[in-house]
Design an enzyme around this catalytic site. Structure first.
Site, PDB file in Angstrom:
ATOM      1  N   HIS A 170       0.660  -1.227  -0.066  1.00 59.47           N
ATOM      2  CA  HIS A 170       0.332   0.112   0.041  1.00 59.47           C
ATOM      3  C   HIS A 170       1.013   1.253  -0.263  1.00 59.47           C
ATOM      4  CE1 HIS A 170      -3.562   2.416   0.515  1.00 59.47           C
ATOM      5  NE2 HIS A 170      -3.950   1.970   1.714  1.00 59.47           N
ATOM      6  N   HIS A 185      -1.684  -2.260  -9.644  1.00 57.63           N
ATOM      7  CA  HIS A 185      -2.532  -1.042  -8.877  1.00 57.63           C
ATOM      8  C   HIS A 185      -3.906  -1.855  -9.155  1.00 57.63           C
ATOM      9  CE1 HIS A 185      -5.853   1.502  -7.051  1.00 57.63           C
ATOM     10  NE2 HIS A 185      -4.448   2.432  -6.482  1.00 57.63           N
ATOM     11  N   ASP A 243       2.545   6.141  -6.886  1.00 53.62           N
ATOM     12  CA  ASP A 243       3.851   5.473  -6.253  1.00 53.62           C
ATOM     13  C   ASP A 243       5.134   6.205  -6.339  1.00 53.62           C
ATOM     14  OD1 ASP A 243       3.091   5.883  -3.382  1.00 53.62           O
ATOM     15  OD2 ASP A 243       2.613   3.888  -3.310  1.00 53.62           O
TER      16      ASP A 243
HETATM   17  N1  ACO Z   1       5.592  -5.997 -10.872  1.00 53.07           N
HETATM   18  C1  ACO Z   1       5.366  -6.962 -11.954  1.00 53.07           C
HETATM   19  N2  ACO Z   1       4.369  -7.675 -12.196  1.00 53.07           N
HETATM   20  C2  ACO Z   1       3.126  -7.556 -10.995  1.00 53.07           C
HETATM   21  C3  ACO Z   1       3.243  -5.969 -10.596  1.00 53.07           C
HETATM   22  C4  ACO Z   1       4.387  -5.397 -10.325  1.00 53.07           C
HETATM   23  N3  ACO Z   1       4.340  -4.400  -9.592  1.00 53.07           N
HETATM   24  N4  ACO Z   1       1.915  -5.708 -10.334  1.00 53.07           N
HETATM   25  C5  ACO Z   1       1.511  -7.118 -10.232  1.00 53.07           C
HETATM   26  N5  ACO Z   1       1.915  -7.793 -10.558  1.00 53.07           N
HETATM   27  C6  ACO Z   1       1.418  -8.544 -11.725  1.00 53.07           C
HETATM   28  C7  ACO Z   1       1.908  -9.647 -10.913  1.00 53.07           C
HETATM   29  O1  ACO Z   1       2.682 -10.923 -10.256  1.00 53.07           O
HETATM   30  C8  ACO Z   1       0.565 -10.707 -11.104  1.00 53.07           C
HETATM   31  O2  ACO Z   1       0.525 -11.317 -12.467  1.00 53.07           O
HETATM   32  P1  ACO Z   1       0.609 -12.716 -11.932  1.00 53.07           P
HETATM   33  O3  ACO Z   1      -1.248 -13.288 -13.116  1.00 53.07           O
HETATM   34  O4  ACO Z   1       0.224 -13.359 -14.008  1.00 53.07           O
HETATM   35  O5  ACO Z   1       0.579 -14.110 -11.355  1.00 53.07           O
HETATM   36  C9  ACO Z   1      -1.222 -10.094 -12.073  1.00 53.07           C
HETATM   37  O6  ACO Z   1       0.609  -8.799 -12.218  1.00 53.07           O
HETATM   38  C10 ACO Z   1      -1.985  -9.294 -10.699  1.00 53.07           C
HETATM   39  O7  ACO Z   1      -1.270  -8.956  -9.638  1.00 53.07           O
HETATM   40  P2  ACO Z   1      -2.075  -9.350  -8.506  1.00 53.07           P
HETATM   41  O8  ACO Z   1      -1.034  -8.669  -6.980  1.00 53.07           O
HETATM   42  O9  ACO Z   1      -2.666 -10.320  -8.108  1.00 53.07           O
HETATM   43  O10 ACO Z   1      -2.548  -7.359  -7.919  1.00 53.07           O
HETATM   44  P3  ACO Z   1      -3.594  -7.108  -6.922  1.00 53.07           P
HETATM   45  O11 ACO Z   1      -4.402  -6.178  -7.910  1.00 53.07           O
HETATM   46  O12 ACO Z   1      -3.237  -7.867  -5.465  1.00 53.07           O
HETATM   47  O13 ACO Z   1      -1.892  -6.291  -6.870  1.00 53.07           O
HETATM   48  C11 ACO Z   1      -0.569  -4.187  -5.795  1.00 53.07           C
HETATM   49  C12 ACO Z   1      -2.561  -4.882  -6.693  1.00 53.07           C
HETATM   50  C13 ACO Z   1      -0.788  -5.101  -4.768  1.00 53.07           C
HETATM   51  C14 ACO Z   1      -0.425  -2.631  -5.937  1.00 53.07           C
HETATM   52  C15 ACO Z   1       0.601  -5.023  -7.616  1.00 53.07           C
HETATM   53  O14 ACO Z   1       0.264  -4.188  -8.520  1.00 53.07           O
HETATM   54  C16 ACO Z   1       1.980  -4.508  -6.670  1.00 53.07           C
HETATM   55  O15 ACO Z   1       2.267  -5.745  -5.505  1.00 53.07           O
HETATM   56  N6  ACO Z   1       2.152  -3.721  -6.939  1.00 53.07           N
HETATM   57  C17 ACO Z   1       3.351  -2.959  -6.456  1.00 53.07           C
HETATM   58  C18 ACO Z   1       3.692  -2.256  -5.040  1.00 53.07           C
HETATM   59  C19 ACO Z   1       3.090  -0.912  -5.095  1.00 53.07           C
HETATM   60  O16 ACO Z   1       3.451  -0.077  -6.328  1.00 53.07           O
HETATM   61  N7  ACO Z   1       2.252  -1.126  -4.634  1.00 53.07           N
HETATM   62  C20 ACO Z   1       1.311   0.487  -4.643  1.00 53.07           C
HETATM   63  C21 ACO Z   1       0.126   0.309  -4.756  1.00 53.07           C
HETATM   64  S1  ACO Z   1      -0.125   2.267  -5.570  1.00 53.07           S
HETATM   65  C22 ACO Z   1      -1.338   3.099  -3.022  1.00 53.07           C
HETATM   66  O17 ACO Z   1      -1.162   2.182  -2.630  1.00 53.07           O
HETATM   67  C23 ACO Z   1      -0.722   3.874  -3.139  1.00 53.07           C
END
Ligand code: ACO
Length: 380
Positions: free
Chosen positions: A222, A262, A317
């Site tokens: 987050h 996201h 971010d």
């Molecule tokens: N880099 C690479 N791959 C990613 C990323 C990333 N940053 N984010 C998601 N993916 C991929 C996952 O590996 C997954 O792939 P798969 O289906 O082949 O396994 C797919 O995208 C879906 O990912 P989930 O984790 O299921 O998606 P979710 O909706 O739960 O994730 C999240 C959202 C947690 C923000 C995720 O994108 C992430 O971890 N991002 C990096 C951390 C980040 O930037 N957080 C800030 C969010 S914005 C905020 O809070 C203000």
């Protein structure tokens, strides 16, 4: 349907809200109908707080009195400053220090027994006014400096930068920071806002909601991501690594790129677009384009790789850290600054939800054993 399990509550509607709307397909964010871009460019953080808490943009007279009321609440009790010193001495992390100090603020609230209709907003105003004072004091104390008292004549953004550095910020820094606060003020039912609402739905006081919200925001999935992004950029810089190579190595190791992806946005986050533009302005005026160059290289590479098209696009971010760095703010203060802004949204959602409150209490599908025969302790 009633028993359908939605992991992470994805897509589940749990409340109605007039506060903010996120269209993740087109990359749009509005607060009470106003586009985030118009608010970020045209309104101060104080105007946005008023909008979120009171339902409409203030008139000039309403804003004057709101700003004065907020500024009058900035000072914190010496007891809180002593705790902040103890936390800094113990080497506590800034988000954890903020969580502890925010909880403690309630001890000095003049109406901490307040449970009437207006208590959430009244106490919320005090919390919002005092969080910058707590954060700036923590940062100064751990740098071996004395806290700087708040200046009621400065804006919310300007006063924070002043308390952090001891020097009044220039107009560009104040405006940039104010814009960052506006961009982070609210964002639908994100994890920390929902946490605050769950707590508020028990009719616990708003200090409990904000303290819980800070805890939820501290996680790396987050609010913690802005710090992660900046640490990556520093790492790339310190090791003179090619940013694209860093991305390749991270992905080869199965790692995630912080600042990308996201739960709601499937295109580039509109807040990221605004901050990217700000970063470009700051880089051009200072002549130091390092962070801009690295972030641009990473984004271009991931776009070429089709990641952005798959919906894993830059979020807010990805750019906020570089902007804060150009304002001279230390990396581990980025997430606390996010909290300093988002507290406005937490309070607005709790107040709105409590107007027509229903205790939030979902269920889990039980997957444990059935009919286990109890064995007394001395027979196990
Ligand atoms: N880099 C690479 N791959 C990613 C990323 C990333 N940053 N984010 C998601 N993916 C991929 C996952 O590996 C997954 O792939 P798969 O289906 O082949 O396994 C797919 O995208 C879906 O990912 P989930 O984790 O299921 O998606 P979710 O909706 O739960 O994730 C999240 C959202 C947690 C923000 C995720 O994108 C992430 O971890 N991002 C990096 C951390 C980040 O930037 N957080 C800030 C969010 S914005 C905020 O809070 C203000």
């Amino acid at each position: 349907m009633a028993d359908e399990l939605k992991r992470g509550l994805e897509g589940v509607l749990v409340a109605e809200s007039d506060l903010s709307y996120v269209d993740g397909e087109v990359g749009k964010l509005v607060y009470r109908g106003y586009d985030i871009e118009d608010l970020a460019r045209g309104a101060s953080y104080e105007e946005v707080l008023y909008l979120l808490w009171h339902g409409s943009l203030p008139t000039a007279a309403e804003l004057d009195s709101f700003v004065a009321d907020l500024a009058a609440e900035r000072e914190v009790n010496d007891g809180v400053i002593e705790t902040v010193r103890a936390l800094a001495d113990a080497g506590e992390r800034p988000m954890a220090a903020l969580r502890t100090a925010t909880s403690m603020l309630s001890a000095y609230d003049p109406d901490n027994e307040g449970d009437d209709d207006g208590a959430t907003l009244r106490q919320g105003r005090r919390i919002t006014a005092k969080i910058p004072t707590v954060l700036a004091a923590f940062e100064r104390v751990r740098q071996g400096e004395e806290p700087v008292a708040p200046d009621p004549d400065l804006s919310h953004a300007g006063n924070f930068l002043y308390m952090l550095t001891g020097t009044e910020p220039d107009a560009v820094s104040e405006e940039t920071f104010d814009m960052a606060l506006t961009l982070h003020a609210d964002h639908g039912l994100n994890a920390s806002t929902f946490t605050a609402m769950v707590i508020g739905s028990t009719m616990a006081d708003v200090y409990s909601s904000v303290t819980g919200g800070i805890g939820a925001l501290s996680g790396s999935l987050h609010g913690g991501a802005n710090q992660d992004v900046m640490e990556v950029l520093h790492d790339i810089d310190d090791s003179s690594k090619d940013p694209v190579q860093w991305v390749k190595d991270t992905r080869d190791d199965g790692g995630r790129i912080p600042g990308f992806g996201h739960r709601v946005y499937k295109v580039k986050d509109p807040r990221a677009n605004i901050l990217e533009e700000k970063l470009r302005d700051l880089a051009e005026s200072s002549g130091d384009t390092k962070w801009l160059d690295y972030t641009t290289a990473i984004e271009e590479y991931l776009t070429d790789q089709g990641l952005v098209e798959k919906g894993i696009a830059p979020n807010v971010d990805f750019y906020s850290g570089s902007v804060y760095d150009s304002l001279g703010i230390p990396v581990d203060m980025y997430t606390p600054i996010f909290a300093m802004s988002r507290v406005g949204g937490w309070i607005a959602h709790v107040a709105e939800y409590q107007e027509d409150n229903r205790l939030i209490r979902p269920r889990a599908r039980y997957t444990g054993p059935e009919d286990a025969a109890f064995v007394p302790l001395d027979e196990r």
